[in-house]
Design a protein around this motif. Structure first.
Motif, mmCIF file in Angstrom:
data_model
loop_
_atom_site.group_PDB
_atom_site.id
_atom_site.type_symbol
_atom_site.label_atom_id
_atom_site.label_comp_id
_atom_site.label_asym_id
_atom_site.label_seq_id
_atom_site.Cartn_x
_atom_site.Cartn_y
_atom_site.Cartn_z
ATOM 1 N N LYS A 176 -2.525 2.700 -4.239
ATOM 2 C CA LYS A 176 -2.238 3.919 -3.473
ATOM 3 C C LYS A 176 -3.495 4.440 -2.807
ATOM 4 O O LYS A 176 -4.586 4.357 -3.359
ATOM 5 C CB LYS A 176 -1.692 5.021 -4.401
ATOM 6 C CG LYS A 176 -0.296 4.808 -4.921
ATOM 7 C CD LYS A 176 0.163 6.015 -5.728
ATOM 8 C CE LYS A 176 0.179 7.278 -4.889
ATOM 9 N NZ LYS A 176 0.654 8.463 -5.643
ATOM 10 N N VAL A 177 -3.310 4.985 -1.614
ATOM 11 C CA VAL A 177 -4.407 5.652 -0.930
ATOM 12 C C VAL A 177 -4.816 6.879 -1.742
ATOM 13 O O VAL A 177 -3.969 7.668 -2.171
ATOM 14 C CB VAL A 177 -3.989 6.080 0.491
ATOM 15 C CG1 VAL A 177 -5.087 6.905 1.162
ATOM 16 C CG2 VAL A 177 -3.668 4.853 1.343
ATOM 17 N N ILE A 228 0.860 -1.176 0.000
ATOM 18 C CA ILE A 228 0.000 0.000 0.000
ATOM 19 C C ILE A 228 0.898 1.228 0.000
ATOM 20 O O ILE A 228 1.848 1.301 0.781
ATOM 21 C CB ILE A 228 -0.902 0.023 1.250
ATOM 22 C CG1 ILE A 228 -1.827 -1.188 1.239
ATOM 23 C CG2 ILE A 228 -1.698 1.309 1.305
ATOM 24 C CD1 ILE A 228 -2.651 -1.304 2.495
ATOM 25 N N SER A 229 0.606 2.183 -0.868
ATOM 26 C CA SER A 229 1.399 3.405 -0.932
ATOM 27 C C SER A 229 0.553 4.573 -0.474
ATOM 28 O O SER A 229 -0.600 4.695 -0.859
ATOM 29 C CB SER A 229 1.877 3.665 -2.371
ATOM 30 O OG SER A 229 2.677 2.602 -2.830
ATOM 31 N N ASN A 230 1.134 5.438 0.346
ATOM 32 C CA ASN A 230 0.392 6.622 0.759
ATOM 33 C C ASN A 230 0.733 7.777 -0.165
ATOM 34 O O ASN A 230 1.457 7.621 -1.140
ATOM 35 C CB ASN A 230 0.673 6.958 2.231
ATOM 36 C CG ASN A 230 2.109 7.414 2.473
ATOM 37 O OD1 ASN A 230 2.861 7.664 1.534
ATOM 38 N ND2 ASN A 230 2.487 7.506 3.721
ATOM 39 N N GLU A 231 0.225 8.980 0.160
ATOM 40 C CA GLU A 231 0.352 10.106 -0.752
ATOM 41 C C GLU A 231 1.796 10.552 -0.943
ATOM 42 O O GLU A 231 2.131 11.212 -1.904
ATOM 43 C CB GLU A 231 -0.497 11.279 -0.272
ATOM 44 C CG GLU A 231 -0.093 11.786 1.090
ATOM 45 C CD GLU A 231 -1.019 12.879 1.555
ATOM 46 O OE1 GLU A 231 -1.443 13.681 0.726
ATOM 47 O OE2 GLU A 231 -1.311 12.928 2.745
ATOM 48 N N ASP A 273 -4.301 -6.731 5.196
ATOM 49 C CA ASP A 273 -5.377 -5.755 5.114
ATOM 50 C C ASP A 273 -6.690 -6.425 4.752
ATOM 51 O O ASP A 273 -6.724 -7.528 4.220
ATOM 52 C CB ASP A 273 -5.040 -4.685 4.068
ATOM 53 C CG ASP A 273 -4.927 -5.276 2.670
ATOM 54 O OD1 ASP A 273 -3.823 -5.719 2.313
ATOM 55 O OD2 ASP A 273 -5.967 -5.322 1.980
ATOM 56 N N ARG A 295 -9.661 -5.951 2.278
ATOM 57 C CA ARG A 295 -9.851 -5.244 1.014
ATOM 58 C C ARG A 295 -11.224 -5.569 0.438
ATOM 59 O O ARG A 295 -11.590 -6.728 0.281
ATOM 60 C CB ARG A 295 -8.773 -5.649 0.009
ATOM 61 C CG ARG A 295 -8.881 -4.968 -1.352
ATOM 62 C CD ARG A 295 -7.557 -5.062 -2.098
ATOM 63 N NE ARG A 295 -7.160 -6.458 -2.251
ATOM 64 C CZ ARG A 295 -7.442 -7.187 -3.324
ATOM 65 N NH1 ARG A 295 -8.152 -6.671 -4.316
ATOM 66 N NH2 ARG A 295 -7.026 -8.424 -3.413
ATOM 67 N N ASP A 346 -6.649 12.323 2.914
ATOM 68 C CA ASP A 346 -6.985 10.944 2.541
ATOM 69 C C ASP A 346 -8.499 10.776 2.509
ATOM 70 O O ASP A 346 -9.219 11.305 3.371
ATOM 71 C CB ASP A 346 -6.399 9.958 3.555
ATOM 72 C CG ASP A 346 -4.895 9.792 3.423
ATOM 73 O OD1 ASP A 346 -4.322 10.310 2.450
ATOM 74 O OD2 ASP A 346 -4.288 9.139 4.304
ATOM 75 N N MET A 406 -8.801 3.340 -2.154
ATOM 76 C CA MET A 406 -7.523 3.119 -2.821
ATOM 77 C C MET A 406 -7.726 2.932 -4.316
ATOM 78 O O MET A 406 -8.774 2.506 -4.781
ATOM 79 C CB MET A 406 -6.809 1.908 -2.232
ATOM 80 C CG MET A 406 -6.422 2.100 -0.780
ATOM 81 S SD MET A 406 -5.299 0.836 -0.199
ATOM 82 C CE MET A 406 -3.866 1.168 -1.209
ATOM 83 N N ARG A 407 -6.674 3.271 -5.052
ATOM 84 C CA ARG A 407 -6.679 3.114 -6.512
ATOM 85 C C ARG A 407 -5.249 2.817 -6.954
ATOM 86 O O ARG A 407 -4.330 3.561 -6.625
ATOM 87 C CB ARG A 407 -7.183 4.383 -7.187
ATOM 88 C CG ARG A 407 -7.353 4.278 -8.706
ATOM 89 C CD ARG A 407 -7.629 5.653 -9.254
ATOM 90 N NE ARG A 407 -8.113 5.632 -10.612
ATOM 91 C CZ ARG A 407 -7.797 6.538 -11.522
ATOM 92 N NH1 ARG A 407 -6.969 7.515 -11.222
ATOM 93 N NH2 ARG A 407 -8.299 6.473 -12.738
ATOM 94 N N SER A 424 5.996 3.204 1.080
ATOM 95 C CA SER A 424 5.349 1.913 0.886
ATOM 96 C C SER A 424 5.586 1.023 2.091
ATOM 97 O O SER A 424 6.640 1.078 2.715
ATOM 98 C CB SER A 424 5.887 1.214 -0.370
ATOM 99 O OG SER A 424 5.572 1.941 -1.523
#
Length: 378
Positions: free
Chosen positions: A158-159, A8-11, A20, A22, A67, A154-155, A15
């Motif tokens: 990434k968040v 998962i990558s944040n803004e 999780d 999902r 977010d 998420m897309r 990483s």
């Protein structure tokens, strides 16, 4: 719904690997989630391509301001409705899912709230669609509406943040705005006030209306505050042909943004609105003169560099007098004082007896001659 382990990558492109939960979205689920004003650009893309998104939750996730979160309403409190992407008041019911954005809030008349450290229960602290954790609240209001996050949107691993789909950016100005920096300087007036509910937005709306009645093309914006559609809609109704606020740049609120971002946001908004072909640009600065980012902006040379004059809204005579001193001491060109103060002839008379600045009744600003007289002369 399934349990997975994924990256998962944040803004900030950090990483990390987590176990999780999902949930893949389908078109039916996407259309039943109530989107908020703050998430309107994300919502448009979600409705077009729901298959590209999923909802992810993990105990190790730490949300950040901006977010996007899908949450379930668990208890109705202060905010009984959520502003839609078109700013319609959507009545809330327990059990419904909403799409809002995490953000900090500073509102002396309502809540002081900060982005929580995890995806645990939180609150709806603004009707425009801001999720946060309440730390303090005004004694006169109900407790905040309770939310239980389902997970972050998420897309592509990434968040999703508001800035991903925002039409404007402080880092990438539009072509017209870039050209405007070297071109013709458009007159800029900033509207400030003593506090929340001092009449800033109404004052700005009336000034816009008066300048529009004078035949000018007026662009308006709100540079700081908490995301909601009320004020931009008011500016449009008053006659502004171009309107934007900080949510158009991808920010749910401006409270607790780093100061460099706040000042860049102000400058970018002025440049973008100046580039629309406007004859004048009117910008609202939220909250009161003592609020953190507002106080710093007033003392920043960049404010005087980009703002020609200020119009001040006050609730009472003492506030008007104190505000006048602060603004003049900051070396700003104070055009006039207006706002809630002028609803009371007695309060306005008190102010006139102790102030040098002109006091103008709020709705007198709709007069084209009164409004035009406030424009800077060069």
């Amino acid at each position: 719904m399934g349990i997975d382990t994924q990256i998962i990558s944040n803004e900030n492109t950090e990483s990390y690997t987590v176990g999780d939960t999902r949930l893949t979205l389908d078109s039916l689920r996407a259309t039943t989630i109530k989107a908020a004003y703050t998430t309107r650009f994300v919502s448009a893309e979600l409705n077009r391509n729901p298959q590209d998104f999923n909802i992810v939750a993990s105990s190790t996730m730490a949300p950040r301001a901006g977010d996007v979160v899908i949450a379930k309403v668990t208890e109705i409190g202060k905010h009984t409705a959520l502003q839609s992407p078109h700013s319609r008041r959507q009545k809330l019911f327990v059990g419904q899912e909403v799409m809002v954005a995490y953000g900090d809030r500073y509102a002396p008349d309502q809540f002081l709230a900060h982005v929580p450290a995890n995806l645990g229960p939180c609150q709806l602290v603004a009707g425009g669609g801001v999720a946060s954790l309440v730390e303090q609240q005004h004694a006169s209001i109900d407790r905040a509406t309770e939310l239980e996050p389902v997970g972050l949107l998420m897309r592509g691993g990434k968040v999703v943040t508001l800035s991903d789909f925002a039409p404007l950016s402080i880092d990438n100005p539009s072509v017209n705005a870039s050209a405007q920096v070297q071109g013709h300087r458009v007159p800029v007036i900033a509207v400030l006030g003593t506090s929340m509910n001092s009449g800033k937005s109404t004052t700005l709306g009336c000034l816009v209306n008066g300048l529009s009645n004078a035949g000018l093309r007026v662009a308006a914006g709100k540079a700081t505050g908490t995301g909601a559609g009320n004020d931009p809609n008011l500016f449009t109704d008053a006659g502004a042909f171009s309107v934007c606020d900080f949510t158009d740049f991808g920010y749910p609120t401006t409270y607790r943004l780093d100061y460099d971002t706040v000042r860049e946001l102000l400058v970018s908004m002025i440049q973008e609105q100046s580039a629309t072909g406007a004859d004048a640009v009117i910008i609202e600065i939220a909250d009161g003169l003592f609020q953190g980012e507002t106080s710093r902006l007033l003392c920043d040379p960049i404010f005087k560099e980009h703002v020609d004059r200020v119009l001040f809204s006050a609730q009472d005579a003492l506030g008007a007098k104190a505000g006048e001193k602060i603004l003049l001491d900051a070396g700003l060109d104070l055009a006039a004082v207006s706002g809630v103060l002028t609803a009371s002839p007695l309060a306005a008379a008190e102010a006139r007896a102790h102030m040098e600045s002109e006091i103008i009744d709020t709705f007198d600003l709709c007069d084209p001659q009164v409004a035009s007289a406030l424009l800077p002369t060069r």
